[in-house]
Design an enzyme around this catalytic site. Structure first.
Site, PDB file in Angstrom:
ATOM      1  N   LYS A  43       0.845  -1.195   0.000  1.00 18.94           N
ATOM      2  CA  LYS A  43       0.000   0.000   0.000  1.00 18.94           C
ATOM      3  C   LYS A  43       0.880   1.246   0.000  1.00 18.94           C
ATOM      4  O   LYS A  43       1.867   1.317   0.726  1.00 18.94           O
ATOM      5  CB  LYS A  43      -0.907  -0.031   1.233  1.00 18.94           C
ATOM      6  CG  LYS A  43      -1.942   1.089   1.305  1.00 18.94           C
ATOM      7  CD  LYS A  43      -2.815   0.909   2.546  1.00 18.94           C
ATOM      8  CE  LYS A  43      -3.878   1.989   2.678  1.00 18.94           C
ATOM      9  NZ  LYS A  43      -4.714   1.803   3.889  1.00 18.94           N
ATOM     10  N   SER A  75      -9.609   1.761   3.100  1.00 19.70           N
ATOM     11  CA  SER A  75      -8.801   2.527   2.161  1.00 19.70           C
ATOM     12  C   SER A  75      -7.791   1.677   1.390  1.00 19.70           C
ATOM     13  O   SER A  75      -7.184   2.141   0.419  1.00 19.70           O
ATOM     14  CB  SER A  75      -8.029   3.623   2.920  1.00 19.70           C
ATOM     15  OG  SER A  75      -7.148   3.062   3.882  1.00 19.70           O
ATOM     16  N   SER A 122      -9.765  -0.570   7.372  1.00 18.39           N
ATOM     17  CA  SER A 122      -9.235  -0.409   6.018  1.00 18.39           C
ATOM     18  C   SER A 122      -8.518  -1.620   5.447  1.00 18.39           C
ATOM     19  O   SER A 122      -8.101  -1.599   4.296  1.00 18.39           O
ATOM     20  CB  SER A 122      -8.293   0.797   5.971  1.00 18.39           C
ATOM     21  OG  SER A 122      -9.021   1.995   6.060  1.00 18.39           O
TER      22      SER A 122
END
Length: 484
Positions: free
Chosen positions: A75, A150, A174
């Site tokens: 990420k 996210s 997330s």
């Protein structure tokens, strides 16, 4: 792409090289990513070079790490010396980190190979990956639906088979929510279990790094490599790291006491989704576990408490993006305040600006006691509520989200509706507990995740129960079809 275990086995037996594993990832990325936009950057040259070094070391019969040759995605709010680290924001579009995050060093020391950085909601603020400054990621199961957020890019990359595992961060859900939406396993460890050093902060008292993978055992292996105390992060715990892989292999649910929070199935819950989750819970009872209803009355306060604390902490963390320390330097104005306004006005997206306004308000004189301090008190009560329930149960089970993957644009006009998508994950984050999502069925062709929650630092119990369920079902073997 195979699972982590399958890739490791093939590499160990010599039927595939590290370079072939990496090249397979890039070939799959070439097919899938134009459709789903899971990646913001790809590190093909660097990844192939590392794979060649690992293959050469194997030829020389040198000792290799636990994850030797394994392609992974990261990420893009976790800093890496390779490439840029943007946090999905225009304000960091050209930022290059001078160091690796601790989790990156630990994975690379174990032989893992980073093939690229994945898309996310800007500064990890969002539940759909629609708030990325570089465009949304799409759900591989249905391109008109969100992958969750996210960490939507990482979840989608694993679901599409581009990589067997990826890293995400979980502040209020997330990792777990996109894992549920994309039909993969996603793990949020106990707060303090994994180092946050080198992770771009959102809510510092909530953020945790965790893995995505196709199977529970794969996720357990990655966590075992990443977990443990770190001298660069004072919030990490010296609590011993368990043998999570062994916990999976010795798993049985017979005799387990499982709590099912009744508040997780109340108003706002999709009837179809609830039925899928209840069917999964019934399986545990059929296998000899004792399943009982428990009550967590403060669940309804979780969203308010979480967003007050998270936005307050975010407003402080985001103060460093001032075009002096971080952010664009080529600004027109020489006036300091005007530079701030220009950099932040053009560099931050709507959700980040909303966070700054909300958080600054909650921390301001005259409102601190009424809002932030009160939220902190309720946070303690939520934590105690979970601790009390865990005195009579080993783990808890429930849905990850009150609904399945929603369509693009259906919640962006109403931020509160977006926040409520995390209503079943944020209380666990507020309490600092470990939890994971694993596939347990589908509704209208879209995946549904079962949330497994454990007491603090009892990840082994969580992995054991999840692995037992997973191996008795084939949900983890189901994969989306590449669009034509």
């Amino acid at each position: 792409m195979d699972t982590v275990h399958q890739a490791q086995q093939q590499f160990k037996e010599g039927t595939v090289s590290a370079q072939e594993l990496v090249q397979e990832s890039f070939k799959t990325m070439d097919g899938w990513d134009p459709h789903i936009h899971a990646f913001l950057q790809r590190f093909e040259e660097e990844a192939v070079s590392k794979a060649q070094h690992i293959d050469a070391a194997r030829q020389k019969k040198e000792t290799l790490g636990l994850l030797a040759g394994l392609p992974i995605a990261v990420k893009d709010n976790i800093v890496t010396k390779t490439g840029r680290t943007t946090a999905g924001s225009k304000i960091l579009e050209s930022y290059t980190a001078p160091f690796n995050a601790t989790v990156i060093n630990r994975l690379e020391d174990a032989g893992a190979i980073i093939i690229g950085k994945t898309n996310l909601d800007e500064f990890a603020m969002g539940s759909s990956t629609e708030y990325s400054a570089f465009g949304p990621t799409k759900n591989p199961w249905n391109l008109s639906h969100v992958p969750g957020g996210s960490s939507g890019g990482s979840a989608a990359a694993v679901a599409a088979g581009i990589v067997p595992a990826a890293l995400g961060t979980d502040t209020g859900g997330s990792i777990r929510q996109p894992a549920s939406f994309c039909g993969v396993v996603g793990v949020k460890p106990t707060y303090g279990r994994v180092s946050r050093f080198g992770v771009i902060s959102y809510g510092s008292s909530l953020d945790q790094v965790g893995p995505f993978a196709r199977t529970v055992q794969d996720a357990a292996l990655l966590l075992s490599v990443m977990a443990g105390q770190d001298e660069y992060d004072a919030t990490t715990s010296n609590h011993a790291v368990g043998d999570y892989v062994a916990a999976c292999q010795q798993a049985s649910v017979k005799g387990l006491t499982i709590g099912v929070p009744k508040e997780f199935f109340e108003e706002g819950m999709s009837i179809d989704l609830a039925a899928v989750v209840r069917k999964a819970i019934a399986w545990f009872e059929e296998q000899g576990a004792q399943v009982k209803e428990v009550s967590l009355p403060l669940t309804s306060a979780g969203v308010a408490v979480y967003y007050l604390i998270a936005k307050a902490e975010a407003s402080v963390n985001l103060a460093r993006y001032d075009a002096l320390r971080f952010g664009p330097m080529d600004l027109r104005s020489d006036d300091l305040l005007a530079r701030y306004m220009e950099a932040r006005g053009s560099g931050f997206g709507p959700e980040v600006k909303r966070a700054i306004i909300m958080g600054t308000y909650a921390l301001s004189a005259g409102y601190y006691d009424a809002w932030y301090k009160q939220a902190s008190k309720v946070r303690t009560l939520i934590r105690r509520e979970y601790e009390e329930v865990f005195k009579s149960v080993d783990i808890m089970l429930g849905p990850v989200s009150p609904e399945g993957p929603f369509t693009f644009g259906s919640k962006t006009a109403d931020p509160l509706q977006m926040y409520l998508a995390d209503s079943l994950t944020v209380p666990i984050s507020v309490a600092g507990l470990p939890a994971l999502s694993l596939p347990c069925g589908s509704v209208n062709g879209l995946p549904v995740g079962l949330q497994v929650i454990a007491p603090h630092f009892k990840e082994a119990a969580m992995f054991a129960a999840a692995h037992t369920y997973e191996q008795a079902h084939d949900w983890w073997q189901q994969v989306p079809v590449l669009p034509q």
